[in-house]
Motif scaffolding. Structure first.
Motif, PDB file in Angstrom:
ATOM      1  N   ARG A   1      62.565  50.401  47.267  1.00 27.52           N
ATOM      2  CA  ARG A   1      62.490  48.897  46.556  1.00 27.52           C
ATOM      3  C   ARG A   1      63.661  48.021  46.596  1.00 27.52           C
ATOM      4  O   ARG A   1      63.293  46.843  46.892  1.00 27.52           O
ATOM      5  N   HIS A   2      65.020  48.519  46.749  1.00 31.10           N
ATOM      6  CA  HIS A   2      66.053  47.608  47.063  1.00 31.10           C
ATOM      7  C   HIS A   2      65.798  47.135  48.393  1.00 31.10           C
ATOM      8  O   HIS A   2      66.079  45.864  48.373  1.00 31.10           O
ATOM      9  N   ALA A   3      65.612  48.089  49.263  1.00 33.04           N
ATOM     10  CA  ALA A   3      65.673  47.599  50.949  1.00 33.04           C
ATOM     11  C   ALA A   3      64.344  46.511  50.884  1.00 33.04           C
ATOM     12  O   ALA A   3      64.570  45.623  51.654  1.00 33.04           O
ATOM     13  N   LEU A   4      63.323  46.856  50.433  1.00 33.10           N
ATOM     14  CA  LEU A   4      62.090  45.843  50.308  1.00 33.10           C
ATOM     15  C   LEU A   4      62.421  44.502  50.012  1.00 33.10           C
ATOM     16  O   LEU A   4      62.208  43.426  50.409  1.00 33.10           O
ATOM     17  N   HIS A   5      63.249  44.385  48.661  1.00 32.90           N
ATOM     18  CA  HIS A   5      63.685  43.307  48.180  1.00 32.90           C
ATOM     19  C   HIS A   5      64.625  42.341  49.394  1.00 32.90           C
ATOM     20  O   HIS A   5      64.492  41.245  49.460  1.00 32.90           O
ATOM     21  N   GLU A   6      65.441  43.283  49.871  1.00 33.19           N
ATOM     22  CA  GLU A   6      66.279  42.386  50.652  1.00 33.19           C
ATOM     23  C   GLU A   6      65.599  41.961  51.945  1.00 33.19           C
ATOM     24  O   GLU A   6      65.876  40.860  52.458  1.00 33.19           O
ATOM     25  N   HIS A   7      64.653  42.635  52.562  1.00 26.86           N
ATOM     26  CA  HIS A   7      63.820  42.229  53.683  1.00 26.86           C
ATOM     27  C   HIS A   7      62.991  40.891  53.194  1.00 26.86           C
ATOM     28  O   HIS A   7      62.952  39.841  54.002  1.00 26.86           O
ATOM     29  N   HIS A   8      62.625  40.838  51.838  1.00 30.36           N
ATOM     30  CA  HIS A   8      61.949  39.591  51.304  1.00 30.36           C
ATOM     31  C   HIS A   8      62.916  38.497  51.294  1.00 30.36           C
ATOM     32  O   HIS A   8      62.513  37.283  51.783  1.00 30.36           O
ATOM     33  N   GLN A   9      64.213  38.548  50.637  1.00 38.02           N
ATOM     34  CA  GLN A   9      65.265  37.677  50.849  1.00 38.02           C
ATOM     35  C   GLN A   9      65.296  37.050  52.281  1.00 38.02           C
ATOM     36  O   GLN A   9      65.878  35.890  52.652  1.00 38.02           O
ATOM     37  N   ILE A  10      65.534  38.163  53.246  1.00 39.34           N
ATOM     38  CA  ILE A  10      65.790  37.875  54.609  1.00 39.34           C
ATOM     39  C   ILE A  10      64.410  36.805  55.244  1.00 39.34           C
ATOM     40  O   ILE A  10      64.935  35.622  55.947  1.00 39.34           O
ATOM     41  N   ASP A  11      63.296  37.006  54.853  1.00 41.22           N
ATOM     42  CA  ASP A  11      62.007  36.633  55.162  1.00 41.22           C
ATOM     43  C   ASP A  11      62.321  34.865  54.735  1.00 41.22           C
ATOM     44  O   ASP A  11      61.696  33.864  55.258  1.00 41.22           O
ATOM     45  N   GLU A  12      62.640  34.888  53.326  1.00 34.03           N
ATOM     46  CA  GLU A  12      62.841  33.601  52.718  1.00 34.03           C
ATOM     47  C   GLU A  12      63.857  32.558  53.472  1.00 34.03           C
ATOM     48  O   GLU A  12      63.416  31.422  53.613  1.00 34.03           O
ATOM     49  N   LEU A  13      65.008  33.461  54.039  1.00 38.67           N
ATOM     50  CA  LEU A  13      65.826  32.405  54.808  1.00 38.67           C
ATOM     51  C   LEU A  13      65.382  31.980  55.968  1.00 38.67           C
ATOM     52  O   LEU A  13      65.783  30.936  56.344  1.00 38.67           O
ATOM     53  N   ILE A  14      64.473  32.795  56.638  1.00 38.65           N
ATOM     54  CA  ILE A  14      63.864  32.337  57.932  1.00 38.65           C
ATOM     55  C   ILE A  14      63.066  31.412  57.617  1.00 38.65           C
ATOM     56  O   ILE A  14      62.957  30.463  58.507  1.00 38.65           O
ATOM     57  N   GLU A  15      62.421  31.447  56.813  1.00 42.73           N
ATOM     58  CA  GLU A  15      61.246  30.005  56.488  1.00 42.73           C
ATOM     59  C   GLU A  15      62.121  29.041  56.006  1.00 42.73           C
ATOM     60  O   GLU A  15      61.706  27.820  56.616  1.00 42.73           O
ATOM     61  N   ASP A  16      63.277  29.151  55.378  1.00 43.68           N
ATOM     62  CA  ASP A  16      64.306  28.064  54.972  1.00 43.68           C
ATOM     63  C   ASP A  16      64.585  27.405  56.265  1.00 43.68           C
ATOM     64  O   ASP A  16      64.483  26.018  56.734  1.00 43.68           O
ATOM     65  N   LEU A  17      64.966  28.319  57.382  1.00 43.43           N
ATOM     66  CA  LEU A  17      65.391  27.773  58.561  1.00 43.43           C
ATOM     67  C   LEU A  17      64.509  27.073  59.497  1.00 43.43           C
ATOM     68  O   LEU A  17      64.637  26.267  60.046  1.00 43.43           O
ATOM     69  N   GLN A  18      63.112  27.392  59.185  1.00 45.94           N
ATOM     70  CA  GLN A  18      62.080  26.979  60.238  1.00 45.94           C
ATOM     71  C   GLN A  18      61.814  25.398  59.458  1.00 45.94           C
ATOM     72  O   GLN A  18      61.173  24.824  60.219  1.00 45.94           O
ATOM     73  N   ALA A  19      62.065  25.177  58.327  1.00 50.10           N
ATOM     74  CA  ALA A  19      61.897  24.015  57.728  1.00 50.10           C
ATOM     75  C   ALA A  19      63.165  22.827  58.059  1.00 50.10           C
ATOM     76  O   ALA A  19      62.798  21.753  57.651  1.00 50.10           O
ATOM     77  N   LEU A  20      64.334  23.402  58.400  1.00 51.39           N
ATOM     78  CA  LEU A  20      65.473  22.538  58.740  1.00 51.39           C
ATOM     79  C   LEU A  20      65.567  22.100  59.966  1.00 51.39           C
ATOM     80  O   LEU A  20      65.180  22.687  60.815  1.00 51.39           O
ATOM     81  N   ASP A  21      66.116  20.966  60.364  1.00 53.40           N
ATOM     82  CA  ASP A  21      66.714  20.444  61.472  1.00 53.40           C
ATOM     83  C   ASP A  21      67.468  21.547  62.224  1.00 53.40           C
ATOM     84  O   ASP A  21      68.648  21.452  61.797  1.00 53.40           O
ATOM     85  N   PRO A  22      67.328  21.809  63.526  1.00 56.81           N
ATOM     86  CA  PRO A  22      68.260  22.902  64.078  1.00 56.81           C
ATOM     87  C   PRO A  22      69.650  22.527  64.544  1.00 56.81           C
ATOM     88  O   PRO A  22      70.602  22.850  64.809  1.00 56.81           O
ATOM     89  N   ALA A  23      69.599  20.802  64.322  1.00 54.97           N
ATOM     90  CA  ALA A  23      70.929  20.192  64.780  1.00 54.97           C
ATOM     91  C   ALA A  23      71.600  19.719  63.574  1.00 54.97           C
ATOM     92  O   ALA A  23      72.907  19.367  63.537  1.00 54.97           O
TER      93      ALA A  23
END
Length: 154
Positions: A71-93
């Protein structure tokens, strides 16, 4: 190289993730290389997470002793996925992008270290040697399938 056990297969992906994140953090703002590297990182994390959840976490959840760690590891995967989503919404520059990329790298490194130093030991006691070998093949096939699927969909 074919992995002897599930842990060998997982460590191969872990090392690749570490190397890709180092390259990503060194990439130039707004450069095509940064965008391409981010796509590679995103695909690697997604392929690894999916296969790992199916062939390590689910078998672990079948044991009482593996529930909490899974459960802990799955939670961390979810947090990683959320950071990926945040990066996709931001300007890479932009500066917010690199700060979020640093947070992603920190979270991934923490997760990998915790998995290798704690979770592998817990699961190693619960899974039989034959299941670790069988799960390695299943993980590797699913990991490769996920990479193909993600590359096709970009």
């Amino acid at each position: 190289m074919t992995a002897a056990t599930l842990y060998d297969a997982l460590r191969e992906s872990h090392e690749l993730q570490r190397a890709l994140l180092r390259k990503l953090l060194r990439s130039k703002p707004g450069a095509e290389q940064r965008i391409d590297l981010f796509t590679v990182v995103r695909h690697e994390l997604a392929a690894h997470e999916a296969a790992e959840e199916r062939y390590l976490y689910v078998p672990m959840m079948m044991h009482d002793g593996g529930l909490s760690a899974s459960r802990h590891a799955l939670h961390e995967h979810h947090q990683i996925d959320e950071l990926i989503e945040d990066l996709q919404a931001l300007d890479p520059a932009g500066s917010a992008w690199i700060e979020t990329a640093k947070a992603l790298s920190k979270k991934v490194h923490h997760h990998l270290r915790e998995e290798e130093t704690k979770f592998f030991q817990v699961s190693g006691k619960l899974l039989s040697d034959s299941s670790k070998q069988k799960l390695a093949g299943q993980y590797r096939r699913d990991y490769q399938r996920m990479h193909r699927m993600l590359a096709a969909g970009r």
